[in-house]
Every structure is written in structure tokens, then in C-alpha cells.
Design a protein around this motif. Structure first.
Motif, mmCIF file in Angstrom:
data_model
loop_
_atom_site.group_PDB
_atom_site.id
_atom_site.type_symbol
_atom_site.label_atom_id
_atom_site.label_comp_id
_atom_site.label_asym_id
_atom_site.label_seq_id
_atom_site.Cartn_x
_atom_site.Cartn_y
_atom_site.Cartn_z
ATOM 1 N N GLY A 99 5.068 -6.281 5.931
ATOM 2 C CA GLY A 99 5.413 -7.746 5.380
ATOM 3 C C GLY A 99 4.457 -8.666 5.737
ATOM 4 N N THR A 100 3.579 -8.450 6.739
ATOM 5 C CA THR A 100 2.584 -9.527 7.291
ATOM 6 C C THR A 100 1.268 -9.363 6.226
ATOM 7 O OG1 THR A 100 1.637 -7.916 8.552
ATOM 8 C CG2 THR A 100 2.946 -9.445 9.633
ATOM 9 N N THR A 101 1.375 -8.393 5.447
ATOM 10 C CA THR A 101 0.185 -8.452 4.107
ATOM 11 C C THR A 101 0.781 -8.679 2.850
ATOM 12 O OG1 THR A 101 0.531 -6.247 4.090
ATOM 13 C CG2 THR A 101 -0.771 -6.533 5.678
ATOM 14 N N LEU A 102 2.079 -8.915 2.744
ATOM 15 C CA LEU A 102 2.766 -9.077 1.617
ATOM 16 C C LEU A 102 2.430 -10.412 1.094
ATOM 17 C CD1 LEU A 102 6.079 -7.312 1.749
ATOM 18 C CD2 LEU A 102 4.193 -6.519 0.499
ATOM 19 N N MET A 127 11.156 1.871 -1.612
ATOM 20 C CA MET A 127 10.666 0.371 -1.740
ATOM 21 C C MET A 127 9.612 0.176 -0.840
ATOM 22 S SD MET A 127 12.549 -3.294 -2.235
ATOM 23 C CE MET A 127 13.604 -2.705 -3.585
ATOM 24 N N PHE A 128 10.202 0.138 0.332
ATOM 25 C CA PHE A 128 9.510 -0.080 1.496
ATOM 26 C C PHE A 128 8.284 0.889 1.631
ATOM 27 C CE2 PHE A 128 12.265 -3.112 4.419
ATOM 28 C CZ PHE A 128 12.448 -3.993 3.277
ATOM 29 N N TRP A 129 8.532 2.145 1.475
ATOM 30 C CA TRP A 129 7.085 3.092 1.591
ATOM 31 C C TRP A 129 6.149 2.490 0.509
ATOM 32 C CZ3 TRP A 129 5.028 6.247 -2.284
ATOM 33 C CH2 TRP A 129 3.976 7.144 -1.708
ATOM 34 N N MET A 130 6.480 2.081 -0.681
ATOM 35 C CA MET A 130 5.688 1.599 -1.659
ATOM 36 C C MET A 130 4.738 0.367 -1.277
ATOM 37 S SD MET A 130 7.530 2.398 -5.084
ATOM 38 C CE MET A 130 7.513 4.258 -5.676
ATOM 39 N N PHE A 131 5.754 -0.638 -0.504
ATOM 40 C CA PHE A 131 4.932 -1.881 0.057
ATOM 41 C C PHE A 131 3.854 -1.077 1.114
ATOM 42 C CE2 PHE A 131 8.981 -4.505 -1.198
ATOM 43 C CZ PHE A 131 8.370 -4.669 -2.583
ATOM 44 N N ARG A 132 4.406 -0.338 1.954
ATOM 45 C CA ARG A 132 3.329 -0.044 3.126
ATOM 46 C C ARG A 132 2.143 0.666 2.499
ATOM 47 N NH1 ARG A 132 8.341 2.022 5.224
ATOM 48 N NH2 ARG A 132 7.759 4.076 5.018
ATOM 49 N N ARG A 135 1.411 -0.647 -2.682
ATOM 50 C CA ARG A 135 1.823 -0.375 -4.158
ATOM 51 C C ARG A 135 2.788 -1.300 -4.504
ATOM 52 N NH1 ARG A 135 3.281 5.804 -4.669
ATOM 53 N NH2 ARG A 135 4.089 4.936 -6.721
ATOM 54 N N ILE A 136 2.466 -2.681 -4.481
ATOM 55 C CA ILE A 136 3.459 -3.659 -4.755
ATOM 56 C C ILE A 136 4.251 -3.707 -6.013
ATOM 57 C CG2 ILE A 136 3.730 -6.195 -4.445
ATOM 58 C CD1 ILE A 136 2.616 -4.678 -1.991
ATOM 59 N N THR A 137 3.520 -3.607 -7.081
ATOM 60 C CA THR A 137 4.274 -3.517 -8.413
ATOM 61 C C THR A 137 5.126 -2.310 -8.472
ATOM 62 O OG1 THR A 137 2.354 -4.661 -9.565
ATOM 63 C CG2 THR A 137 3.922 -3.534 -10.685
ATOM 64 N N ASP A 138 4.770 -1.168 -7.970
ATOM 65 C CA ASP A 138 5.778 0.182 -7.803
ATOM 66 C C ASP A 138 7.134 -0.355 -7.041
ATOM 67 O OD1 ASP A 138 4.348 1.374 -9.836
ATOM 68 O OD2 ASP A 138 3.260 2.385 -7.996
ATOM 69 N N GLY A 139 6.717 -1.003 -5.972
ATOM 70 C CA GLY A 139 7.970 -1.287 -4.988
ATOM 71 C C GLY A 139 8.696 -2.291 -5.642
ATOM 72 N N ARG A 161 19.545 -8.590 -8.296
ATOM 73 C CA ARG A 161 18.407 -7.404 -8.362
ATOM 74 C C ARG A 161 17.326 -7.964 -9.420
ATOM 75 N NH1 ARG A 161 20.030 -7.233 -3.773
ATOM 76 N NH2 ARG A 161 21.438 -5.719 -3.301
ATOM 77 N N ALA A 162 17.756 -8.286 -10.541
ATOM 78 C CA ALA A 162 16.778 -8.770 -11.404
ATOM 79 C C ALA A 162 16.138 -10.021 -10.773
ATOM 80 C CB ALA A 162 17.488 -9.127 -12.691
ATOM 81 N N ALA A 163 16.771 -10.880 -10.248
ATOM 82 C CA ALA A 163 16.045 -12.160 -9.703
ATOM 83 C C ALA A 163 15.044 -11.606 -8.626
ATOM 84 C CB ALA A 163 17.076 -13.284 -9.011
ATOM 85 N N GLU A 164 15.412 -10.861 -7.995
ATOM 86 C CA GLU A 164 14.622 -10.375 -6.679
ATOM 87 C C GLU A 164 13.151 -9.904 -7.340
ATOM 88 O OE1 GLU A 164 17.959 -9.648 -3.243
ATOM 89 O OE2 GLU A 164 17.421 -7.972 -4.651
ATOM 90 N N LYS A 165 13.414 -8.650 -8.260
ATOM 91 C CA LYS A 165 12.465 -8.056 -9.056
ATOM 92 C C LYS A 165 11.520 -9.182 -9.530
ATOM 93 C CE LYS A 165 11.277 -4.959 -12.639
ATOM 94 N NZ LYS A 165 11.783 -4.204 -13.641
ATOM 95 N N SER A 166 12.099 -10.213 -10.370
ATOM 96 C CA SER A 166 11.230 -11.264 -10.799
ATOM 97 C C SER A 166 10.550 -11.915 -9.665
ATOM 98 C CB SER A 166 12.162 -12.144 -11.744
ATOM 99 O OG SER A 166 11.220 -13.359 -12.238
ATOM 100 N N LEU A 167 11.032 -12.416 -8.749
ATOM 101 C CA LEU A 167 10.318 -13.207 -7.652
ATOM 102 C C LEU A 167 9.274 -11.970 -6.938
ATOM 103 C CD1 LEU A 167 9.934 -15.510 -5.732
ATOM 104 C CD2 LEU A 167 11.802 -14.558 -4.317
ATOM 105 N N CYS A 168 9.596 -10.815 -6.936
ATOM 106 C CA CYS A 168 8.659 -9.985 -6.280
ATOM 107 C C CYS A 168 7.451 -9.763 -7.108
ATOM 108 C CB CYS A 168 9.323 -8.507 -6.134
ATOM 109 S SG CYS A 168 8.610 -7.299 -5.467
ATOM 110 N N LEU A 169 7.528 -9.637 -8.410
ATOM 111 C CA LEU A 169 6.351 -9.625 -9.451
ATOM 112 C C LEU A 169 5.632 -10.820 -9.445
ATOM 113 C CD1 LEU A 169 8.143 -7.342 -12.205
ATOM 114 C CD2 LEU A 169 6.316 -6.889 -10.334
ATOM 115 N N THR A 170 5.930 -11.929 -8.809
ATOM 116 C CA THR A 170 5.059 -13.266 -8.834
ATOM 117 C C THR A 170 3.993 -13.014 -7.732
ATOM 118 O OG1 THR A 170 6.703 -14.459 -7.346
ATOM 119 C CG2 THR A 170 6.879 -14.901 -9.642
ATOM 120 N N ILE A 171 3.127 -12.214 -7.939
ATOM 121 C CA ILE A 171 2.173 -11.713 -7.063
ATOM 122 C C ILE A 171 0.862 -12.872 -6.922
ATOM 123 C CG2 ILE A 171 0.660 -9.958 -6.142
ATOM 124 C CD1 ILE A 171 2.449 -8.025 -7.444
#
Length: 171
Positions: A99-102, A127-132, A135-139, A161-171
Motif C-alpha cells: 500500500g505504501t507504493t499505491l 487482488m492484493f497479490w496483483m497489487f504487490r 499489476r494495479i489495473t489487473d488488481g 464494488r463497482a464504485a471501488e473499482k472505479s476509484l481504483c482505476l483513477t491512477i
């Protein structure tokens, strides 16, 4: 329903925005206003204990720690409980999802799902494995998998989850 009045506290519901203001003013959480609003609006805010869809005694904004039947809480206690729970979710995201790098969007979304499901459910997730792995978009694309409770798809979780995914993709 009669809600007992305690220490000047009235009503069964409380303002998510008022609780967010108290938590943000402490300066302890990394989760942004957008992330806190997503979590708070998905959970709602209640002063008195209630049974959540998972049949767990809950109060405040999704708080399940130390909840006592019949105890009605003031905003300051709700904010303190919520801040503690948010910080716990952030610690899990930092430890198991790098998370410190996200960036802020993926971090906020990961905190939201962790707040909702708990660290044990998320720490070994794909999901967390992908973040590690960076692979942020995949996560982010893993959020729609987490919509079941009690063996059923819950519409509220689909929306969250749709709202979380949308927020997640605001990279």
C-alpha cells in the motif's frame, strides 16, 4: 422504534459527512475524502447497535469492535471507532498489498474492500497479490469478484464494488 437518549444523543442515524470531518481533522488516516465517502456512504451511520447483513452486531460506520446492545454513541465516539477501523484496514493494505507504493485511488479502494471484508479475507487474495506485483489495473479488475455474502450476490455489494473499482482505476 424507541431509541434511548444518552448524553444528549438523539436519533438512530448520524451524519456520515460529520463523522468524516472529525476523522479528517485528526490527520491520522491516509485514506482520502473520496475514499472515506465511499466507505461511509456504503456502510451508513447509526448511533445504536444493529445487526448487519452478515448477522454481526454493528454500530457507527460499520464498527463491529466492542459493540454493546443498548449503547447509543455520540459523534466523537463513532469517529474514534471508525478512525481506528480505517487505520487497521490501512495497515493491512500497506502490509499485504504494498500500500505504501499505491497511488491514492487504488489505495482508497483497497482500504474500502478491506474495511468491508476484513484483513484475513484480503491478505491472500489475488487482488492484493496483483497489487504487490505492481499489476494495479489487473488488481482493480478483481473488485467484481467480491459481491457474495452468505452464498448470494448482494446488490449493495455489486454497487459498492463497482464504485471501488472505479476509484481504483483513477491512477
Amino acid at each position: 422504534m424507541n431509541i434511548p437518549k444518552k448524553a444528549g444523543v438523539t436519533g438512530a442515524v448520524c451524519s456520515v459527512m460529520a463523522i468524516i470531518a472529525l476523522v479528517v481533522s485528526s490527520g491520522e488516516v491516509r485514506t482520502s475524502q473520496n475514499g472515506l465517502e465511499l466507505i461511509g456512504n456504503a456502510e451508513s451511520c447509526r448511533r445504536a447497535p444493529y445487526m448487519c447483513p452478515a448477522n454481526v452486531l454493528t454500530d457507527g460506520i460499520g464498527n463491529t469492535h466492542g459493540v454493546k446492545r443498548g449503547v447509543v454513541k455520540a459523534d466523537q465516539q463513532i469517529a474514534a471507532d471508525w478512525e481506528k477501523n480505517i487505520l487497521e484496514a490501512e495497515k493491512c493494505v500497506n502490509r499485504y498489498a504494498n500500500g505504501t507504493t499505491l497511488k491514492q485511488g487504488p489505495f482508497d479502494a483497497a482500504v474500502s474492500v478491506t474495511f468491508n471484508l476484513g484483513c484475513p479475507a484480503m491478505q491472500k487474495s489475488t487482488m492484493f497479490w496483483m497489487f504487490r506485483q505492481g499489476r494495479i489495473t489487473d488488481g482493480c479488475n478483481q473488485f467484481p469478484r467480491w459481491v457474495h455474502a452468505g452464498g448470494k450476490v448482494l446488490p449493495g455489494l455489486v454497487t459498492r464494488r463497482a464504485a471501488e473499482k472505479s476509484l481504483c482505476l483513477t491512477i
